[in-house]
Design a protein around this motif. Structure first.
Motif, PDB file in Angstrom:
ATOM      1  N   LYS A 150      -1.031  47.149 -27.282  1.00  0.00           N
ATOM      2  CA  LYS A 150      -0.684  46.676 -28.592  1.00  0.00           C
ATOM      3  C   LYS A 150       0.469  45.803 -28.306  1.00  0.00           C
ATOM      4  O   LYS A 150       1.249  45.805 -27.387  1.00  0.00           O
ATOM      5  CB  LYS A 150      -0.249  48.027 -29.478  1.00  0.00           C
ATOM      6  N   ARG A 151       0.647  44.987 -29.317  1.00  0.00           N
ATOM      7  CA  ARG A 151       1.657  43.935 -29.208  1.00  0.00           C
ATOM      8  C   ARG A 151       2.557  43.826 -30.574  1.00  0.00           C
ATOM      9  O   ARG A 151       2.009  43.583 -31.558  1.00  0.00           O
ATOM     10  CB  ARG A 151       1.053  42.579 -29.194  1.00  0.00           C
ATOM     11  N   SER A 152       3.652  44.864 -30.591  1.00  0.00           N
ATOM     12  CA  SER A 152       4.486  45.084 -31.693  1.00  0.00           C
ATOM     13  C   SER A 152       5.471  43.963 -32.015  1.00  0.00           C
ATOM     14  O   SER A 152       6.237  43.415 -31.169  1.00  0.00           O
ATOM     15  CB  SER A 152       5.122  46.241 -31.625  1.00  0.00           C
TER      16      SER A 152
ATOM     17  N   GLU B 170      10.028  42.461 -26.543  1.00  0.00           N
ATOM     18  CA  GLU B 170       9.020  42.660 -25.496  1.00  0.00           C
ATOM     19  C   GLU B 170       7.567  42.493 -26.102  1.00  0.00           C
ATOM     20  O   GLU B 170       6.704  41.558 -25.692  1.00  0.00           O
ATOM     21  CB  GLU B 170       9.003  43.810 -24.796  1.00  0.00           C
ATOM     22  N   GLY B 171       7.325  43.091 -27.277  1.00  0.00           N
ATOM     23  CA  GLY B 171       6.230  42.951 -28.081  1.00  0.00           C
ATOM     24  C   GLY B 171       6.020  41.623 -28.735  1.00  0.00           C
ATOM     25  O   GLY B 171       4.793  41.148 -28.703  1.00  0.00           O
ATOM     26  N   ARG B 172       7.032  41.136 -29.186  1.00  0.00           N
ATOM     27  CA  ARG B 172       6.762  39.789 -29.575  1.00  0.00           C
ATOM     28  C   ARG B 172       6.306  38.526 -28.639  1.00  0.00           C
ATOM     29  O   ARG B 172       5.566  37.760 -28.616  1.00  0.00           O
ATOM     30  CB  ARG B 172       7.999  39.179 -30.510  1.00  0.00           C
TER      31      ARG B 172
ATOM     32  N   ALA C  61       4.916  39.549 -25.644  1.00  0.00           N
ATOM     33  CA  ALA C  61       3.410  39.975 -25.367  1.00  0.00           C
ATOM     34  C   ALA C  61       2.603  39.046 -26.322  1.00  0.00           C
ATOM     35  O   ALA C  61       1.474  38.655 -26.142  1.00  0.00           O
ATOM     36  CB  ALA C  61       3.397  41.404 -25.429  1.00  0.00           C
ATOM     37  N   LEU C  62       2.896  39.051 -27.765  1.00  0.00           N
ATOM     38  CA  LEU C  62       2.083  38.566 -28.794  1.00  0.00           C
ATOM     39  C   LEU C  62       2.067  37.093 -28.374  1.00  0.00           C
ATOM     40  O   LEU C  62       0.841  36.249 -28.497  1.00  0.00           O
ATOM     41  CB  LEU C  62       2.637  38.908 -30.183  1.00  0.00           C
TER      42      LEU C  62
ATOM     43  N   HIS D 151       2.435  35.519 -25.770  1.00  0.00           N
ATOM     44  CA  HIS D 151       1.872  35.463 -24.533  1.00  0.00           C
ATOM     45  C   HIS D 151       0.200  35.675 -24.435  1.00  0.00           C
ATOM     46  O   HIS D 151      -0.622  34.453 -24.012  1.00  0.00           O
ATOM     47  CB  HIS D 151       2.342  36.481 -23.457  1.00  0.00           C
ATOM     48  N   ALA D 152      -0.265  36.177 -25.563  1.00  0.00           N
ATOM     49  CA  ALA D 152      -1.669  36.156 -25.699  1.00  0.00           C
ATOM     50  C   ALA D 152      -2.119  35.373 -26.426  1.00  0.00           C
ATOM     51  O   ALA D 152      -3.218  34.308 -26.091  1.00  0.00           O
ATOM     52  CB  ALA D 152      -2.084  37.278 -26.687  1.00  0.00           C
TER      53      ALA D 152
ATOM     54  N   TYR E 253      10.411  35.478 -20.382  1.00  0.00           N
ATOM     55  CA  TYR E 253       9.263  35.739 -19.728  1.00  0.00           C
ATOM     56  C   TYR E 253       8.333  34.204 -19.298  1.00  0.00           C
ATOM     57  O   TYR E 253       8.914  33.152 -19.510  1.00  0.00           O
ATOM     58  CB  TYR E 253       8.280  36.392 -21.005  1.00  0.00           C
TER      59      TYR E 253
ATOM     60  N   PHE F  98       2.113  38.993 -18.725  1.00  0.00           N
ATOM     61  CA  PHE F  98       1.304  40.164 -19.313  1.00  0.00           C
ATOM     62  C   PHE F  98       0.003  40.222 -19.170  1.00  0.00           C
ATOM     63  O   PHE F  98      -0.648  39.099 -18.661  1.00  0.00           O
ATOM     64  CB  PHE F  98       1.486  40.144 -20.812  1.00  0.00           C
TER      65      PHE F  98
END
Length: 280
Positions: free
Chosen positions: A85-87, A92-94, A96-97, A99-100, A153, A158
């Motif tokens: 999940k990308r919160s 970190e969640g943002r 990861a999002l 990055h996707a 990052y 990720f």
């Protein structure tokens, strides 16, 4: 434009541009594994084409490259169910999002380059269109990767999945299937997903990310429109009815189901007909 013979093992860094054929040059950058080099190379390739410095041999039957798509050792590719999940609630969640999204754009560079070299005997405008798409996808990737770097990052930090390229592999045998199921199916899903995601970044005051998403949506409407144009052109050339043809190809190649809500305004701008939207 007349074609010229391509030198053995010729690479844009080592040869004069006049010695290069556009489709062979696309192979060279498709094989390149460095994101930075690929982005810069595709930009330069598009500028060279627009400047009349490249030949085009549309009839050439090019051999399948040994190592495509060229990509770095990371990100590690996993099942979509294992990406995690990308919160939006944490930095970190943002990251990861974003990055996707960067991974999607990096794949999109490779997809556009693959469309240039793989399919012979298309009109010259077809190759020009997909080279333009590759250059714009490279720009999108650079924006997203720059955002990641500002957050501490980088692309590859990720895990990611490979669904977009897997569809490219399933459709590699026919340009009609590729046009139907990559730009106007897989990439068109981005037209639906971008506005809600952009709004989430606006809500937390991240206007930099929101601005990048606005640029991507604007350009992706054009990319999907290019896919629609060539899909419909190919249907006309082959005497096929577009809606029935699309449904058959989607079933044959196991295209993913549409996710609602659909961005009908963007899809109309990208060339979907009212009859197609009604079926979606």
């Amino acid at each position: 434009m007349t074609s010229h013979p391509v030198k053995d093992n010729c690479r844009p860094s080592a040869c004069t541009l006049e010695a290069m054929d556009l489709r062979q040059a696309a192979v060279n950058w498709l094989e390149n594994t460095s994101p930075a080099n690929k982005v810069a190379g595709v930009k330069n390739l598009n500028e060279a084409w627009l400047g009349g410095q490249l030949a085009l041999d549309a009839a050439a039957k090019l051999a399948e490259p040994a190592a495509i798509p060229g990509r770095p050792a990371k990100p590690v590719l996993v099942s979509p169910l294992e990406v995690g999940k990308r919160s939006m609630r944490t930095p970190e969640g943002r990251a990861a999002l974003i990055h996707a999204l960067a991974h999607i754009e990096f794949n999109a560079i490779n997809l556009a380059l693959d469309a240039v070299w793989r399919y012979a005997d298309m009109p010259a405008q077809y190759y020009a269109d997909w080279l333009k798409v590759a250059a714009e996808e490279a720009y999108h990737f650079s924006l997203l990767n720059g955002y990641l770097q500002n957050m501490g990052y980088a692309y590859g930090d990720f895990n990611a999945h490979n669904s977009l390229w897997e569809m490219a592999e399933r459709t590699q045998g026919d340009v009609l299937a590729r046009m139907a199921l990559v730009p106007r199916t897989m990439e068109a899903r981005g037209l639906d997903a971008s506005p809600p995601l952009r709004n989430k970044f606006v809500q937390i005051g991240d206007m930099d990310a929101a601005g990048i998403l606005e640029i991507i949506l604007r350009d992706e409407i054009g990319h999907v429109a290019i896919g629609n144009h060539w899909f419909n052109w190919l249907c006309e050339q082959r005497g096929l009815e577009p809606i029935a043809c699309y449904e058959a190809l989607a079933k044959e190649h196991h295209a993913p189901a549409m996710r609602k809500p659909l961005n009908l305004e963007a899809r109309r701008k990208a060339g979907f007909t009212e009859a197609e939207l009604a079926l979606l």
